[in-house]
Design an enzyme around this catalytic site. Sequence first.
Site, PDB file in Angstrom:
ATOM      1  N   ASP A 194       0.830  -1.204   0.000  1.00  0.00           N
ATOM      2  CA  ASP A 194       0.000   0.000   0.000  1.00  0.00           C
ATOM      3  C   ASP A 194       0.864   1.253   0.000  1.00  0.00           C
ATOM      4  O   ASP A 194       1.953   1.271   0.588  1.00  0.00           O
ATOM      5  CB  ASP A 194      -0.851  -0.014   1.278  1.00  0.00           C
ATOM      6  N   GLY A 195       0.350   2.301  -0.626  1.00  0.00           N
ATOM      7  CA  GLY A 195       1.071   3.578  -0.615  1.00  0.00           C
ATOM      8  C   GLY A 195       1.331   4.062   0.805  1.00  0.00           C
ATOM      9  O   GLY A 195       2.381   4.634   1.092  1.00  0.00           O
ATOM     10  N   GLU A 324       4.024  16.467   2.849  1.00  0.00           N
ATOM     11  CA  GLU A 324       3.951  16.280   4.315  1.00  0.00           C
ATOM     12  C   GLU A 324       5.182  15.490   4.753  1.00  0.00           C
ATOM     13  O   GLU A 324       5.087  14.462   5.439  1.00  0.00           O
ATOM     14  CB  GLU A 324       2.668  15.517   4.676  1.00  0.00           C
ATOM     15  N   GLU A 340       3.127  17.333  11.618  1.00  0.00           N
ATOM     16  CA  GLU A 340       1.763  16.829  11.782  1.00  0.00           C
ATOM     17  C   GLU A 340       1.642  16.061  13.103  1.00  0.00           C
ATOM     18  O   GLU A 340       2.555  15.319  13.485  1.00  0.00           O
ATOM     19  CB  GLU A 340       1.450  15.901  10.592  1.00  0.00           C
ATOM     20  N   CYS A 342      -0.020  13.477  13.741  1.00  0.00           N
ATOM     21  CA  CYS A 342       0.135  12.027  13.478  1.00  0.00           C
ATOM     22  C   CYS A 342       1.605  11.632  13.348  1.00  0.00           C
ATOM     23  O   CYS A 342       1.959  10.500  13.692  1.00  0.00           O
ATOM     24  CB  CYS A 342      -0.559  11.628  12.176  1.00  0.00           C
ATOM     25  N   CYS A 420      -7.204  12.880  10.065  1.00  0.00           N
ATOM     26  CA  CYS A 420      -6.418  11.766  10.608  1.00  0.00           C
ATOM     27  C   CYS A 420      -5.955  12.041  12.038  1.00  0.00           C
ATOM     28  O   CYS A 420      -5.886  11.125  12.861  1.00  0.00           O
ATOM     29  CB  CYS A 420      -5.210  11.494   9.714  1.00  0.00           C
TER      30      CYS A 420
HETATM   31  O1  FUB Z   1      -2.931   9.696   4.220  1.00  0.00           O
HETATM   32  C1  FUB Z   1      -3.511   9.391   5.459  1.00  0.00           C
HETATM   33  C2  FUB Z   1      -3.129  10.438   6.459  1.00  0.00           C
HETATM   34  O2  FUB Z   1      -3.653  11.688   6.035  1.00  0.00           O
HETATM   35  C3  FUB Z   1      -1.656  10.663   6.584  1.00  0.00           C
HETATM   36  O3  FUB Z   1      -1.038   9.868   7.527  1.00  0.00           O
HETATM   37  C4  FUB Z   1      -1.588  12.101   6.919  1.00  0.00           C
HETATM   38  O4  FUB Z   1      -0.328  12.644   6.715  1.00  0.00           O
HETATM   39  C5  FUB Z   1      -2.643  12.683   6.041  1.00  0.00           C
HETATM   40  O5  FUB Z   1      -2.161  12.865   4.763  1.00  0.00           O
HETATM   41 ZN    ZN Z   2      -2.733  13.389  10.963  1.00  0.00          ZN
END
Ligand code: FUB
Ligand code: ZN
Length: 650
Positions: A194-195, A324, A340, A342, A420
Amino acid sequence: MKEFELTNVKITSDFWKKYLTLIKEEMIPYQLQVLKDDIAVDVQAERKDASLPAGKSHAIENFKIAAGLSVGEHFGWFFQDSDVYKWIESVGVVLQSQPDTDLETQADEVIDIIEKAQEDDGYLDTYFQLKYPKLKYRQLYFGHELYCAGHLIEAAIAYDKATGKDKLLTVAKRFVANIEEHFGYEDNQIQGADGHQEIELALVKLYDYTGDDCYLRLAQFFIDVRGKDVNFYQKEVDANLAEGLSDANPIINLEYLQAYVQPKHQKHAVGHAVRMLYMATGMAKIVSRDFDSDLYQACLEIWDDVVKRKMYITGGVGSTVHGEAFVGPYDLPNDTMYCETCASIALLYFAYEMFQISPKAEYIDVMERVLYNGILSGAATDGKHFFYVNPLEVDVDSCRHNPGKGHVKTQRPDWLGCACCPPNFARTIGSIGRYIYLESGNEIYLNLYIASQLQGEDFILEQKTVFPWDNTVEIDYRGPQKILYLQEPYWAKDFGVTCENAQILQREHRRIKVFLEDNAHLLIRFKQPVLGVVSNPEVRANIGKIAIQKGPFIYCAQSVQNTNLKYYRINPKVIEQSYFEETGDESGECVTLKMSCQKVECWQKKTLYQFNIEETNVLSELILIPYYLWGNQGETDMQVWFPMVRRNTI
Ligand code: FUB
Ligand code: ZN
């Protein structure tokens, strides 16, 4: 090493209990309302780009449409499903220690919808089901089917653990069975990944939870196959074009996808930051369970590249909005960065896994740094506003006018089109109990100083402390003889441990090995001086600048308390004399730090440049707060790094 179940770690820390209550009482109910589109909230795009989804979440509605319970079209990002899975995971982790039948009923209702949305063959991804059924597993370079599957697995485990209800776990296993059928090294299988990495780490969790090693093998496959054929994604695109399934013909950026070479040969943190670090977490998890020296070497090199060259002082990572992503070494701009939420969460996960392979102080240092700074800054104190991007410097005016800062929000929005981060915050901080202790045979690892009670199989350990606001930790132990490992924080001064019914066996590299007997009592004392931090001179953005840290907290200043932040100059010699202002409330949290500093007197002439004129400064005072709290008092400029007073003015 073994983690303790959340049910065995009772958090008694006021600091963290406040978060756990916030998550359960405010954040989780609010997030459900948003995911169901039940309340009117301002759902902003994550950056200024009119083509990005915004306005509503629609995440649960997408499942309802796929389930045939509603009529309409898919809306939102192609990974919108993962918002719901992360929400369920946060409910799962909360319910493990705080049962709540209403919340459980609400989650059950969502799970029923998800189950109905799953196709007969186990496939489940509302974006492809509703929009592009012919492209299932055929656009891996951007599609997030396996990323979403990973979050589904994590949610299912957490929920099953909490409630004993395995409906979602069955859904997850059926989806994994479908994935297993389609992906692998057989001729008729897809030989690509997966990407967006995530399924790798989730599959290892599923292996741990079920004991079925087919899940570990599948995780290993996804790590192994990435970058094996560097043309894999291009071939996918070409096939879709040739078969008329899609006219998308993007330029595939293999670094962005960490697919330029197999992960076991990677040495640098490159590309999309969350993907990179979720992958590294998966790699480290595999190494812990089935040691592979190449994979471990890659983990070590990636780790070093992140923490020695690419990590912000707040534990933020990802220096650019473009992709990102990570950029080159020491390139850490403070005002256009990405950081970010995340990505910091992913760094916490990676650090935690690395510690489990080799329990060194540096991993705990990073866990603590990201937790108390770059992750906590992701949510407002009301639990209902969230940062996606966590800047270290904000100039409101500049953010408004400079399109290069279109991603830097000056206030936490109600919600984001790409959401996310908010549920990631809830599930991660909601499971803070996971990170405090680890166990290996007869050894207990106490990683974080967080007041809590740990119930082991044959022992009880209690940690009493008001840390981060105080400087002592008491540990009471009842049980058979054991070894306890403690950490001396890198910022601590005069760290000392006194023992009763216990003995210090070794003290090396800030790791302390203690022999415990029944009724052991330890008293740990340390000081948390206010420290000035400077960066490696390679970090261009911080030349001549200093940041302030006390204990685990990085401090910042806001223009709501200090006028014209750019004009302040810090004198490193007086930093230690900073003092806390009493907050007056009963929380015991003295968050406001006052520091004597210099302030540039008004520029005499209204010119942009002058010849070699020395700045004239006046004595002033700078008010600082912990970075994670910034932005809770309205729109404001904010700054972490401050120029130091010039030598001749000291
Ligand atoms: O692509 C899924 C999530 O959304 C990524 O982890 C984040 O950086 C945002 O692009
Ligand atoms: Zn995030």
